[in-house]
Write a protein that holds these residues in place. Structure first.
Motif, PDB file in Angstrom:
ATOM      1  N   ASP A 131       0.839  -1.199   0.000  1.00  0.00           N
ATOM      2  CA  ASP A 131       0.000   0.000   0.000  1.00  0.00           C
ATOM      3  C   ASP A 131       0.876   1.251   0.000  1.00  0.00           C
ATOM      4  N   SER A 132       0.234   2.417  -0.068  1.00  0.00           N
ATOM      5  CA  SER A 132       0.971   3.682  -0.169  1.00  0.00           C
ATOM      6  C   SER A 132       1.579   4.107   1.161  1.00  0.00           C
ATOM      7  N   GLN A 133       1.252   3.393   2.233  1.00  0.00           N
ATOM      8  CA  GLN A 133       1.836   3.687   3.548  1.00  0.00           C
ATOM      9  C   GLN A 133       3.116   2.881   3.804  1.00  0.00           C
ATOM     10  N   GLY A 134       3.537   2.113   2.804  1.00  0.00           N
ATOM     11  CA  GLY A 134       4.780   1.360   2.941  1.00  0.00           C
ATOM     12  C   GLY A 134       4.627  -0.046   3.471  1.00  0.00           C
ATOM     13  N   ASN A 135       3.392  -0.492   3.672  1.00  0.00           N
ATOM     14  CA  ASN A 135       3.164  -1.862   4.139  1.00  0.00           C
ATOM     15  C   ASN A 135       3.247  -2.835   2.974  1.00  0.00           C
ATOM     16  N   VAL A 136       3.977  -3.918   3.134  1.00  0.00           N
ATOM     17  CA  VAL A 136       4.066  -4.972   2.127  1.00  0.00           C
ATOM     18  C   VAL A 136       3.878  -6.316   2.812  1.00  0.00           C
ATOM     19  N   ILE A 137       2.988  -7.134   2.280  1.00  0.00           N
ATOM     20  CA  ILE A 137       2.778  -8.470   2.819  1.00  0.00           C
ATOM     21  C   ILE A 137       2.799  -9.483   1.676  1.00  0.00           C
ATOM     22  N   HIS A 138       2.964 -10.753   2.034  1.00  0.00           N
ATOM     23  CA  HIS A 138       2.830 -11.827   1.057  1.00  0.00           C
ATOM     24  C   HIS A 138       1.618 -12.675   1.421  1.00  0.00           C
ATOM     25  N   LEU A 139       1.055 -13.337   0.416  1.00  0.00           N
ATOM     26  CA  LEU A 139      -0.091 -14.227   0.630  1.00  0.00           C
ATOM     27  C   LEU A 139       0.276 -15.662   0.237  1.00  0.00           C
ATOM     28  N   GLY A 140       1.535 -16.020   0.492  1.00  0.00           N
ATOM     29  CA  GLY A 140       1.960 -17.385   0.208  1.00  0.00           C
ATOM     30  C   GLY A 140       2.368 -17.572  -1.241  1.00  0.00           C
ATOM     31  N   GLU A 141       2.671 -18.823  -1.575  1.00  0.00           N
ATOM     32  CA  GLU A 141       3.181 -19.136  -2.911  1.00  0.00           C
ATOM     33  C   GLU A 141       2.186 -19.962  -3.717  1.00  0.00           C
ATOM     34  N   ARG A 142       2.403 -19.938  -5.030  1.00  0.00           N
ATOM     35  CA  ARG A 142       1.659 -20.797  -5.951  1.00  0.00           C
ATOM     36  C   ARG A 142       2.669 -21.600  -6.762  1.00  0.00           C
ATOM     37  N   ASP A 143       2.346 -22.837  -7.036  1.00  0.00           N
ATOM     38  CA  ASP A 143       3.179 -23.671  -7.897  1.00  0.00           C
ATOM     39  C   ASP A 143       2.565 -23.658  -9.288  1.00  0.00           C
ATOM     40  N   CYS A 144       3.316 -23.127 -10.250  1.00  0.00           N
ATOM     41  CA  CYS A 144       2.826 -22.970 -11.624  1.00  0.00           C
ATOM     42  C   CYS A 144       3.682 -23.776 -12.594  1.00  0.00           C
ATOM     43  N   SER A 145       4.172 -24.921 -12.146  1.00  0.00           N
ATOM     44  CA  SER A 145       5.127 -25.701 -12.934  1.00  0.00           C
ATOM     45  C   SER A 145       4.497 -26.460 -14.097  1.00  0.00           C
ATOM     46  N   LEU A 146       3.192 -26.648 -14.079  1.00  0.00           N
ATOM     47  CA  LEU A 146       2.534 -27.338 -15.186  1.00  0.00           C
ATOM     48  C   LEU A 146       2.258 -26.330 -16.293  1.00  0.00           C
TER      49      LEU A 146
ATOM     50  N   GLU B 232      11.841 -18.687   3.493  1.00  0.00           N
ATOM     51  CA  GLU B 232      12.926 -18.019   2.774  1.00  0.00           C
ATOM     52  C   GLU B 232      12.425 -17.376   1.481  1.00  0.00           C
ATOM     53  N   ILE B 233      11.618 -18.105   0.733  1.00  0.00           N
ATOM     54  CA  ILE B 233      11.200 -17.605  -0.581  1.00  0.00           C
ATOM     55  C   ILE B 233      10.157 -16.493  -0.450  1.00  0.00           C
ATOM     56  N   THR B 234       9.269 -16.583   0.536  1.00  0.00           N
ATOM     57  CA  THR B 234       8.296 -15.500   0.731  1.00  0.00           C
ATOM     58  C   THR B 234       8.973 -14.258   1.296  1.00  0.00           C
ATOM     59  N   ALA B 235       9.994 -14.451   2.149  1.00  0.00           N
ATOM     60  CA  ALA B 235      10.733 -13.301   2.678  1.00  0.00           C
ATOM     61  C   ALA B 235      11.489 -12.595   1.555  1.00  0.00           C
ATOM     62  N   ALA B 236      12.031 -13.375   0.610  1.00  0.00           N
ATOM     63  CA  ALA B 236      12.730 -12.777  -0.530  1.00  0.00           C
ATOM     64  C   ALA B 236      11.771 -11.968  -1.389  1.00  0.00           C
ATOM     65  N   ALA B 237      10.546 -12.464  -1.557  1.00  0.00           N
ATOM     66  CA  ALA B 237       9.545 -11.748  -2.355  1.00  0.00           C
ATOM     67  C   ALA B 237       9.166 -10.422  -1.697  1.00  0.00           C
ATOM     68  N   VAL B 238       8.975 -10.443  -0.381  1.00  0.00           N
ATOM     69  CA  VAL B 238       8.648  -9.219   0.340  1.00  0.00           C
ATOM     70  C   VAL B 238       9.809  -8.228   0.252  1.00  0.00           C
ATOM     71  N   LYS B 239      11.041  -8.731   0.400  1.00  0.00           N
ATOM     72  CA  LYS B 239      12.220  -7.877   0.284  1.00  0.00           C
ATOM     73  C   LYS B 239      12.280  -7.216  -1.096  1.00  0.00           C
ATOM     74  N   ALA B 240      11.971  -7.999  -2.125  1.00  0.00           N
ATOM     75  CA  ALA B 240      11.974  -7.476  -3.495  1.00  0.00           C
ATOM     76  C   ALA B 240      10.964  -6.348  -3.653  1.00  0.00           C
ATOM     77  N   ALA B 241       9.751  -6.564  -3.143  1.00  0.00           N
ATOM     78  CA  ALA B 241       8.694  -5.559  -3.263  1.00  0.00           C
ATOM     79  C   ALA B 241       9.017  -4.315  -2.442  1.00  0.00           C
TER      80      ALA B 241
END
Length: 455
Positions: free
Chosen positions: A216-231, A254-263
């Motif tokens: 959001d515009s207040q600087g909050n960033v969250i993740h909602l988990g992962e999806r497997d899209c390998s098919l 680790e992977i969700t923390a990396a995504a939040v860090k990226a955002a």
């Protein structure tokens, strides 16, 4: 809250946005081409306005006409959905200049993350792992040969701009490189008006794991988990699920923390997806790209997290904080999505436009959702994508979700056009898929050859 928003899209995603807006008490404006005059999103919106002829370049990609429609109807914001103008920074910038809120990230962030080369550089700065590859744009075959020798084969050639599987080639050796580079570059130039390429070492075999984020515009960033899209087939997703059976608790963190860090690094606002390749043998994951929009497969995340992503997009664009904090997000059960298209899997998935003479969409029971813009008597036009519906199921566990999807697909009945329902039913019933034993190569190299051999 906005009084009125315009939906710059068509089909099931336009219907999805209209429904979310209505539940928030927000008025909606649909746009349509002359080929979509009788489309469901036109009937469901509070207002509808034609923006051009059937060809998408003259209607759904016509920025001037769409912005004129927004001004004429008094829409305060534009939701682009996915595809079309959803990741077009020029359109987002024009919205900003006209004081119309673009429901998505800023044009600056879109430029930063929409271009794969820029995104790669930013992720290196953020400390997010990236695959070994070229440091910038690659324009000639001589450059490509030199870089490929340095990083080692096999490699992936990728268009810097765009997506949808276009401008991508796998190269196993130097003999394949020059023709593959020329073909991918020509395809990218034709599709995106940009022939710039880059090169990455190919992670193979791999899982395609993506993480849904919200900011959001207040600087909050969250993740909602992962999806497997390998098919996937030809680098395009066919079936998605959440959570991934390939990821344990530690790797998920680790992977969700990396995504939040990226955002957080790019001050991301609105909905987005960070996509990774996972090397199962080593447990290492690598940033692949960011999609700066809502994803086709967002419903699986909504099922397991309980968060309505489209409503959050509208609230955030209005200036509101995210309605949930990370500590409030909990995950429950397992969700799967199958994309049902008007296409012939036995004939290289050739599109099958035509009139729907009969339609029965599966229903009944807890944890079943069908997102569609189809109805009996509707004629699927040949100008756009061939999606008929998305079937999404949720179960207490993966086995229940698989069985529910099988049940739903057995009930799905469409007459008048050829569909991929049987293909999806066989895929979801395949022993490897049931066991969760697959990667990005499985569908194309293992399942599809056997499926297409069947009478």
């Amino acid at each position: 809250m906005f009084n009125k928003i315009l939906i710059a899209n068509r089909g099931e995603i336009a219907v999805r946005i209209i429904r979310a807006a209505r539940e928030l008490g927000v008025g909606t404006v649909a746009i349509y081409s002359t080929a979509d005059r009788d489309a469901l999103h036109v009937h469901l919106a509070d207002e509808a306005i034609c923006v051009g002829p059937a060809r998408s370049t003259e209607s759904y990609l016509n920025m001037n006409n769409i912005l004129s429609a927004a001004v004429a109807t008094g829409a305060q914001a534009i939701h682009p959905g996915f595809g079309f103008l959803s990741e077009n920074s020029k359109f987002a910038r024009l919205c900003e200049e006209m004081n119309i809120k673009f429901i998505g990230p800023s044009a600056k962030v879109m430029d930063m993350m929409g271009d794969k080369i820029n995104a790669r550089a930013e992720m290196i700065k953020a400390g997010v792992p990236v695959t070994p590859g070229s440091e910038g744009e690659v324009h000639t075959t001589d450059e490509a040969v030199k870089i490929a020798e340095e990083i080692g084969y096999p490699i992936m050639l990728k268009a810097s701009a765009g997506g949808g599987g276009k401008g991508i080639r796998k190269v196993n050796n130097v003999e394949e490189l020059v023709p593959a580079f020329e073909a991918a570059q020509a395809e990218a130039q034709a599709a995106f008006g940009n022939g710039a390429m880059f090169i990455e070492r190919m992670i193979f075999p791999a899982r395609h794991i993506e993480v849904q984020i919200l900011g959001d515009s207040q600087g909050n960033v969250i993740h909602l988990g992962e999806r497997d899209c390998s098919l996937q087939r030809n680098n395009q997703k066919v079936l998605e699920e959440s959570p991934s059976v390939a990821i344990g608790h530690t790797l998920r963190n680790e992977i969700t923390a990396a995504a939040v860090k990226a955002a957080q690094h790019v001050s991301y606002e609105n909905a987005g997806t960070i996509e990774f390749l996972l090397d199962e043998s080593s447990g290492k994951f690598y940033f692949m790209e960011m999609n700066t929009r809502v994803q086709v497969e967002h419903p699986v995340t909504e099922f397991v997290s309980g968060v309505d992503i489209v409503k959050e997009q509208i609230r955030v664009a209005n200036g509101n904080e995210l309605s949930v904090k990370q500590k409030d997000v909990t995950f429950s059960g397992h969700a799967i999505e199958c994309r049902i298209n008007a296409e012939n899997p036995k004939f290289n998935f050739a599109p099958s436009p035509g009139k729907i003479t009969n339609l029965f969409l599966p229903s009944g029971g807890v944890g079943l959702r069908v997102d569609s813009a189809m109805y009996i008597g509707y004629s699927i036009p040949p100008y756009y994508d061939s999606m008929i519906a998305k079937v999404i199921v949720h179960g207490e566990n993966r086995f229940e979700a698989l069985m529910k999807m099988q049940r739903a697909l057995l009930e799905f009945d469409v007459e008048g056009v050829i569909t991929n329902v049987d293909f999806q039913l066989e895929l979801i019933s395949d022993p490897h898929v049931v066991a969760g034993d697959y990667d990005t190569s499985f569908l194309g190299n293992v399942f599809l050859p056997e499926f297409q051999k069947e009478d």
